[in-house]
Design an enzyme around this catalytic site. Structure first.
Site, mmCIF file in Angstrom:
data_model
loop_
_atom_site.group_PDB
_atom_site.id
_atom_site.type_symbol
_atom_site.label_atom_id
_atom_site.label_comp_id
_atom_site.label_asym_id
_atom_site.label_seq_id
_atom_site.Cartn_x
_atom_site.Cartn_y
_atom_site.Cartn_z
ATOM 1 N N THR A 134 16.941 56.985 -0.652
ATOM 2 C CA THR A 134 16.705 56.061 -1.501
ATOM 3 C C THR A 134 16.682 54.745 -1.037
ATOM 4 O OG1 THR A 134 18.992 55.977 -2.687
ATOM 5 C CG2 THR A 134 17.327 57.471 -3.499
ATOM 6 N N LYS A 148 22.362 61.077 2.458
ATOM 7 C CA LYS A 148 22.164 59.910 2.086
ATOM 8 C C LYS A 148 23.000 59.115 1.322
ATOM 9 C CE LYS A 148 20.367 58.751 -1.512
ATOM 10 N NZ LYS A 148 20.893 58.067 -2.488
ATOM 11 N N THR A 172 25.137 56.795 -4.765
ATOM 12 C CA THR A 172 24.919 58.012 -5.029
ATOM 13 C C THR A 172 24.970 58.684 -3.619
ATOM 14 O OG1 THR A 172 23.496 57.939 -6.782
ATOM 15 C CG2 THR A 172 23.233 59.795 -5.669
ATOM 16 N N GLU A 211 24.456 49.030 0.891
ATOM 17 C CA GLU A 211 23.277 47.908 0.522
ATOM 18 C C GLU A 211 23.603 46.604 0.984
ATOM 19 O OE1 GLU A 211 21.692 50.676 -3.129
ATOM 20 O OE2 GLU A 211 22.983 49.173 -3.607
ATOM 21 N N ASN A 228 20.572 45.259 -6.082
ATOM 22 C CA ASN A 228 21.099 45.909 -7.204
ATOM 23 C C ASN A 228 20.480 45.290 -8.607
ATOM 24 O OD1 ASN A 228 22.747 48.561 -6.778
ATOM 25 N ND2 ASN A 228 23.308 47.056 -5.210
ATOM 26 N N SER A 281 17.430 51.221 -13.994
ATOM 27 C CA SER A 281 17.739 52.557 -14.489
ATOM 28 C C SER A 281 17.083 52.944 -15.755
ATOM 29 C CB SER A 281 19.363 52.466 -14.920
ATOM 30 O OG SER A 281 19.354 51.372 -15.898
#
Length: 404
Positions: free
Chosen positions: A150, A176, A187, A273, A399, A404
């Site tokens: 992702t 991942k 995740t 990230e 982020n 979402s």
């Protein structure tokens, strides 16, 4: 044990895989299938978040079956917080894969990762599964590793080889994870293949134990995902005597599995990230294993520690502070703290207070891509290691825009 450079899950005998573009993402691979040519012993570990994605709910039941033969994974959509329709969609993914491969539906495990709260576009999923099943190849492992990504900036893959009973045993893994990563399984997805013959209860216990010192010791941002999944398939094609007890064969395989899981964990932590460096917290001489783990995880999850390392700021007080609220029994006046990179090390605190040190040397170490914080509690014989990354401006950018 031999580390197989540039090898992956399909370098394990008896496994094929594929990674294709189904349309869930604009122009990147987003769906993969991993297939064993024979039914395989399987085990899985799943998120401890009480909000569990539909594939997790399904897999918790499916993994109870003695054998599994395929895993189907999509990225771009987590199929989480999608209600009864989401569960039906996850079941359809298993059914469709089973139909395409001519195997039992109960032998197919399902996983998803991506945006939460959006229903899967099942027309794209259906045609994508058909395409992926028809594209299975012994060269498809790298495509699979790309298809599960992702916000990852690179693939996470590894393979090793060793011997048991004179037979060549292989373990391959892909994973991942970049954000929403925190101990308790973020995740984060990991899929492991092996050709060893092993009984299901042995494999399950081994995997649960292995993740405690690997995936459950990493943190990027303190968020535990709805979709965390680790699945291992063991097809038995090595021809070794089936591992049925904790003997030498068990421990040899466990050592290799631990290595694979820890290396994948470090790759995930390093790719947090916006991260610019991998941070490793190594706690020594704790009064118990649990105390050591509490301390290591507390340091690695501290936003203040992470921010200091982004700024190459040797503010060791933040580390001591994190130890203090970790919940572990420590004596602050005994704690020593060191920084280390691949070529040098420096002590910055002794007996809970700062000492004179070369600030330029500390800066040089902190600027490296892999920094180890060594913490000596001087209270016992136990140790633990946790992995994380620094907290940069880019984490916020990523982020703030991830819907979402």
């Amino acid at each position: 044990m031999i580390i197989l450079k540039d090898k992956t899950i399909t370098d394990v005998p008896g496994f094929t895989s594929s990674g294709i573009h189904s349309g869930l993402k604009k122009n990147k691979k987003d769906l993969c299938v991993i297939f064993s040519e024979v039914p395989a012993t399987s085990a899985g570990v799943f998120t401890k978040n009480k909000v569990q994605a539909a594939p997790v709910v399904l897999d918790i039941e499916t993994i109870k079956h003695e054998k599994s033969q395929a895993i189907v994974v999509n990225s771009g959509n987590a199929n989480a917080c999608t209600g009864e329709q989401g569960l039906e969609n996850a079941k359809f993914m298993a059914q469709k894969t089973a139909q395409c491969l001519g195997i039992d539906e109960k032998s197919v495990l399902v996983s998803s990762t991506g945006i939460i709260g959006v229903q899967l576009p099942m027309d794209k999923i259906s045609s994508g599964i058909e395409k992926a099943c028809s594209s299975l190849s012994v060269d498809g492992g790298d495509d699979s590793a790309h298809a599960i990504m992702t916000t990852d900036s690179y693939t996470k893959q590894i393979a090793v080889q060793f011997e048991i009973d004179g037979k060549d045993i292989f373990i391959g893994g892909i994973a991942k994870g970049s954000g929403m990563i925190h101990p308790n399984m973020g995740t984060m997805l990991s899929f492991i293949t092996t050709n060893i013959s092993i009984e299901k209860d042995m494999l399950s216990n081994m995997l649960k134990d292995s993740i405690e010192d690997s995936y459950n010791m990493i943190s990027v941002d303190g968020d535990t995902s709805t979709n965390d999944t680790v699945i291992i398939l063991a097809n038995g094609l090595a021809g070794n005597k089936a591992v049925s007890k904790e003997d030498d064969s068990y421990h040899k395989f466990k050592e290799a599995l631990d290595y694979v899981n820890k290396e994948l964990s470090k790759m995930i932590a390093a790719d947090g990230e916006g991260a610019t460096k991998l941070i490793e917290a190594h706690v020594l001489n704790a009064p118990s294993k649990e105390e050591a783990k509490l301390c290591a995880k507390s340091v690695i999850t501290s936003s203040l520690v992470k921010a200091a390392f982004f700024g190459n700021n040797s503010n060791w007080g933040r580390i001591l502070c994190a130890l203090g609220y970790s919940g572990a029994e420590i004596v602050p006046d005994k704690v020593a703290i060191f920084f280390k990179d691949d070529s040098d090390s420096i002590q910055i605190a002794e007996n809970g207070i700062g000492i004179d040190f070369d600030e330029d040397k500390a800066q040089k170490i902190m600027k490296s891509g892999h920094v180890i914080i060594t913490i000596d509690l001087k209270m016992g014989d136990y140790s633990a290691t946790a992995w994380g990354c620094d907290l940069s401006y880019d984490y916020i950018k990523v982020n703030a825009m991830y819907k979402s």
